[in-house]
Each structure stands twice: as structure tokens, then as C-alpha cells.
Scaffold this active site. Structure first.
Site, PDB file in Angstrom:
ATOM      1  N   LYS A 270       0.838  -1.190   0.000  1.00  0.00           N
ATOM      2  CA  LYS A 270       0.000   0.000   0.000  1.00  0.00           C
ATOM      3  C   LYS A 270       0.884   1.255   0.000  1.00  0.00           C
ATOM      4  O   LYS A 270       2.021   1.201   0.463  1.00  0.00           O
ATOM      5  CB  LYS A 270      -0.857   0.031   1.279  1.00  0.00           C
ATOM      6  N   ASP A 340      -2.932  -7.421  -1.875  1.00  0.00           N
ATOM      7  CA  ASP A 340      -3.664  -6.521  -0.987  1.00  0.00           C
ATOM      8  C   ASP A 340      -5.153  -6.896  -0.904  1.00  0.00           C
ATOM      9  O   ASP A 340      -5.876  -6.371  -0.083  1.00  0.00           O
ATOM     10  CB  ASP A 340      -3.496  -5.076  -1.466  1.00  0.00           C
ATOM     11  N   ARG A 344     -10.436 -11.285   1.766  1.00  0.00           N
ATOM     12  CA  ARG A 344     -11.346 -12.279   1.191  1.00  0.00           C
ATOM     13  C   ARG A 344     -10.748 -13.675   1.209  1.00  0.00           C
ATOM     14  O   ARG A 344     -11.483 -14.663   1.242  1.00  0.00           O
ATOM     15  CB  ARG A 344     -11.739 -11.841  -0.229  1.00  0.00           C
TER      16      ARG A 344
END
Ligand code: BES
Ligand code: MN
Ligand code: ZN
Length: 493
Positions: A270, A340, A344
């Protein structure tokens, strides 16, 4: 903090602060110096809107204390749950003045006991949530002020509903505060193992069963998606499973919380800006653990199993890579396009695991996508699912709890965006738009036909970037705790 419900004139309150709440008709009827108050409100252009407040100075006939007037908004359409924010606002203003006791006067007149019950719950939650600040790392003295130690609620008429509602409010506020602290704690403190310790403590105090699995045990279960996310970190994975199985329960709920103690993005790193906020990427698991804490106290006749797949997403030497193909616990293969999109992957195996507990429905909470924040902003969570009646029940529970949730679609046509060339499914979308929905669609691959399921994307409200009714700027909000508990209470039949 002690709270009590009293009747009589608020002018007699022997507290340092007094807050009086008025609707936008500015009817101060029954309050001390109502004429002078009304004139002062008009002079200040105070409209009585929700969120508005002013301190009244030196008004002849008003009690000589810090007198705060707070707006309730319109009388029409007013719901008891609006009182949570009003009470929180009053407490915030009194805290700014370092007061330690306050009275709050509300026009709860000829309402039904049920209204009193909800109103009391909201009031107690509002004051308790606003009274607590996260100061444990302050050494400059700001940690010494403890806020209000006593609050008196003045109401025109008493009822049993007030006491009962207040007690529920206390339990829900304490569970929310617990979740808030877990979210606010930095990632160097709140590691997967520390979260496991917190879960063991909640289980022990509440008489719940708890099991914590390490990487080896998870591997035996085939949790290839979850373990890949954890493998780039120096902190090992901890898979937490708690259960509450009361006798005579007719409904068995499965809860799943996303538990990334920190999300650096992994190799798909990020940007530096705002990365610190990713300590809150375990807010789903905090909500689930907070809810279990309250459920252990309230003992509803509903069975609940909860799982939290804790991990840290880091770009260490062992990290999983873009291009990797993983095998999830349900046998499906996943191509990694972006490390990233890790939440999930952890949820995929957690969903498979919880369905093996033979639950009647599954709710998952996750700070899953920035796209959901773009869509709904900082106050709203997104809800998706495969069963409209279950979605409706969750939305109804949220409405009374103060959590704001908005339903989003799960369009089957968008499944093409997460198709993989080499595996069953890709972990991230080939297009930028609809990111909250493609994340939801990805999760649906791990929900069996016939399992009613709701996914709550809480990425927006999980961490407050402004003072709110539920928490202060920079703190976790505890979003989801009260909605979950209320949903469970509603399932008692
Ligand atoms: N934890 C983040 C989502 C998030 C963003 C939570 C902002 C709270 C505030 C999640 O793991 C993530 O990084 N999602 C990516 C998905 C993308 C790579 C498909 C995102 O939203 O950008
Ligand atoms: Mn991420
Ligand atoms: Zn994440």
C-alpha cells in the site's frame, strides 16, 4: 459510571452539569426559566436541530451550573435511537469542561414502556460510549481525567422499561467499548496471538468454549488461502473458534470476522499515506468478539459459533506473491492478482470452516474494500447477501442499534470480473469499479447453496476520522457489535 433515572425538576439536580434537550419547536415547557431559555436560544439562532448545542450563561432563574441546551431535531419522525447521539454530544461537551457529574433532562412523556425501554438503552449507550477515551498511551496527564462518574437522567414519568432498557444499554456499551479498544490498539500490541489471548479471556469469563488453531492445525484442515496471507509476517496465524451453545436453542448462528491485525498490502504494498489506519483491519473480528462477550452475559436462547482468522499481511521473505495459485479449504483454487486483496482469502477458509458447524445462517463482518468507503462514505457499512429475509433482519437490527447499514447488490453478471485464466477464481477484479460487489461475489464462492449468508463491509465506519456518537477521532468505533447482539436477541423466537 453510575446512571439513574429520576423524576422531578431537573433544576433540583445536584450535579455540576445539566443538559436539557428540546425539539425544534423550542418548547422548553416544564424546565426552569423556560422563557429566558427560549429568548437565549432565539438570540443565538439555535434551531433545536439534532447535533446543535449551546451553553447558557447567567440566565436568571436557571440553576447555577453548566447549563447545556441540546437539539433533538423534529418531533415528527423522532425515534428513541436518536437519543444515543444527543446524549453522546452532551457528554462530549461536559468532558471538554472536565465535569464529573451531570444531569440530562429529556421530554420522554406519555410514551409506551417499549419506547421508554429503547430510549433508556440508547441514552445509556450514548453516555457510556462518549465518556470513554483511549488515553492509555498518554503520559502527559490527559489520561488522568476519568470523565463523568455519575449521570442522572430526568424523565417526566418512570417505568420498568427504563431500568431494563438501561441495563441492556450498559451491556451493549461495554461490549462496544471492548471492541473499540481492540481496534484502536496498535498492531505492535494487538497481534494475532494477543487477539487469541483476548478471546480466551472472554470465553473464560463468560463460560464459552474456545479453541485456537495454529498454522500446523490450519494446514491439516487445508486452509491454503488463509495461511498464504499470514506467511509473510513474523507473527504466526491464529484461527480462533468460540462457541455458545445453550440448551433448547432453535437457531444456530455462525459469525465470521475479518482479523488482519495489520494490512500492509503485502508485496502489492500500500502507499505510505494512511497505512497506519490498517491497524483497524481486524475490526470485523473485534465486533464478533465484542458480540460474544455481550452474548455470554445476556444468555439468549440462540446458539452462536464465531470464528476469527487472525493474520498479519506483510511483505516478508516468505510472503505470497501475485501469480501464486492457492487451494482453499473447500477445494477451490484461487489465482492471486493482488496480495492486498487478502481479507477475502482469510474469509474464504473461515466461511468454509463455520459452515462445517452446521449453522442455520452466517454473518460475516469485514473491513474489506476501499471501494465500499468510496461508495458509502465514513458512516455506512455495505450489506450484501444471498437471502433477502436475512438481509432485512440484519438491516432492522442495525436501525435500532445506531449502526448505519445500506444494502448493495451482488450482481451475478459481475462474476466475469473475477474470472481467472489459470484457477477457479481470481482474488481481485480486472476492473476498478464495483470493488465492494466483486469482493462480495468472491466470498460467495465459499458459501454453500442453501446457507443464508450476509456480508457486511464495515471498511468505512470501523475507524473514526472525526468525533462521532460511538467514538472519538482516531479510535475504533466498535461498529457491528450492537447490530449483531440485537440480531441474536431477535432470533429467540
Ligand atoms: N483492508 C483493505 C480495505 C480497506 C481500505 C479497509 C480502506 C479500510 C479502509 C483491504 O484489504 C484492501 O486492501 N482492499 C483492496 C482490494 C483491492 C486490492 C482489490 C482495496 O480496497 O483497495
Ligand atoms: Mn488489503
Ligand atoms: Zn485488508
Amino acid at each position: 459510571m453510575r446512571w439513574t433515572f429520576l423524576t422531578g425538576s431537573p433544576a433540583e439536580a445536584k450535579t455540576e452539569g445539566l443538559a436539557v434537550a428540546v425539539f425544534d419547536d423550542l418548547d422548553f415547557h416544564g424546565l426552569p426559566a423556560s422563557k429566558a431559555l427560549k429568548a437565549e436560544a432565539e438570540r443565538l439562532r439555535f434551531k433545536g436541530a439534532a447535533g446543535e448545542a449551546f451553553f447558557a450563561f447567567n440566565l436568571a432563574g436557571t440553576p447555577s451550573k453548566h447549563l447545556l441546551v441540546v437539539g433533538l431535531g423534529k418531533r415528527d419522525g423522532f425515534r428513541p435511537s436518536c437519543l444515543r447521539a444527543v446524549a453522546a454530544l452532551a457528554v462530549r461537551r461536559f468532558r471538554e469542561r472536565f465535569l464529573s457529574s451531570a444531569a440530562l433532562a429529556f421530554p420522554l412523556g406519555e410514551d409506551t414502556p417499549a419506547v421508554h425501554w429503547s430510549a433508556a438503552e440508547a441514552l445509556v449507550e450514548g453516555v457510556l460510549l462518549a465518556n470513554e477515551r483511549f488515553t492509555r498511551y498518554k503520559t502527559d496527564g490527559s489520561n488522568r481525567f476519568e470523565g463523568l462518574t455519575a449521570v442522572q437522567f430526568f424523565v417526566p414519568k418512570k417505568s420498568g422499561g427504563l431500568e431494563e432498557g438501561g441495563k441492556l444499554g450498559q451491556v451493549l456499551a461495554e461490549a462496544t467499548l471492548f471492541a473499540r479498544v481492540l481496534v484502536t490498539e496498535p498492531a505492535n500490541v494487538l497481534t494475532p496471538e494477543r487477539m487469541a489471548e483476548e478471546a480466551r479471556k472472554v470465553a473464560k469469563e463468560g463460560g464459552l468454549a474456545v479453541k485456537v488453531l495454529g498454522p500446523k492445525e490450519c494446514e491439516k484442515l487445508g486452509m491454503g488461502a488463509y495461511l498464504a496471507v499470514a506467511q509473510g509476517s513474523a507473527h504466526e496465524a491464529r484461527f480462533i473458534h468460540m462457541s455458545y451453545r445453550p440448551k433448547g436453542a432453535k437457531f444456530h448462528l455462525g459469525l465470521v470476522g475479518k482479523g488482519l491485525t495489520f494490512d500492509s498490502g503485502g508485496l502489492s504494498l500500500k502507499p505510505a499515506d494512511g497505512m497506519g489506519a490498517m491497524k483497524s483491519d481486524m475490526s470485523g473480528s473485534a465486533a464478533v468478539l465484542g458480540a460474544m462477550k455481550a452474548i455470554a452475559v445476556l444468555k439468549p436462547k440462540v446458539a452462536v459459533d464465531a470464528v476469527m482468522a487472525m493474520a498479519e499481511n506483510m511483505p516478508g521473505g516468505g510472503a505470497y506473491r501475485p501469480g501464486d495459485v492457492l487451494r482453499a479449504m473447500n477445494g477451490k483454487t484461487i489465482e492471486i492478482l493482488n496480495t492486498d486483496a487478502e481479507g477475502r482469502l482469510t474469509l474464504a477458509d473461515a466461511l468454509t470452516y463455520i459452515q462445517k458447524q452446521k449453522v442455520d445462517a452466517v454473518l460475516d463482518l469485514a473491513t474489506l474494500t476501499g471501494a465500499c468507503v468510496v461508495a458509502l462514505g465514513p458512516d455506512f457499512s455495505g450489506a450484501m447477501g444471498n437471502d433477502q429475509p436475512l438481509l432485512d433482519e440484519v438491516l432492522a437490527a442495525a436501525k435500532e442499534s445506531g449502526d448505519e447499514i445500506w444494502q448493495l447488490p451482488l450482481p451475478p453478471a459481475y462474476a466475469k470480473f473475477i474470472k481467472s485464466d489459470v484457477a477457479d477464481v481470481a482474488n481481485s477484479s480486472r476492473v476498478r469499479w464495483g470493488g465492494a460487489l466483486t469482493a462480495g461475489l468472491f466470498l460467495q464462492n465459499f458459501v454453500e447453496e442453501g446457507t443464508p449468508w450476509v456480508h457486511l463491509d464495515i471498511a468505512g465506519p470501523a475507524l473514526r476520522d472525526d468525533d462521532g456518537a460511538d467514538a472519538y477521532k482516531g479510535e475504533g468505533s466498535g461498529v457491528g457489535v450492537r447490530t449483531l447482539v440485537r440480531f441474536v436477541l431477535g432470533k429467540q423466537g
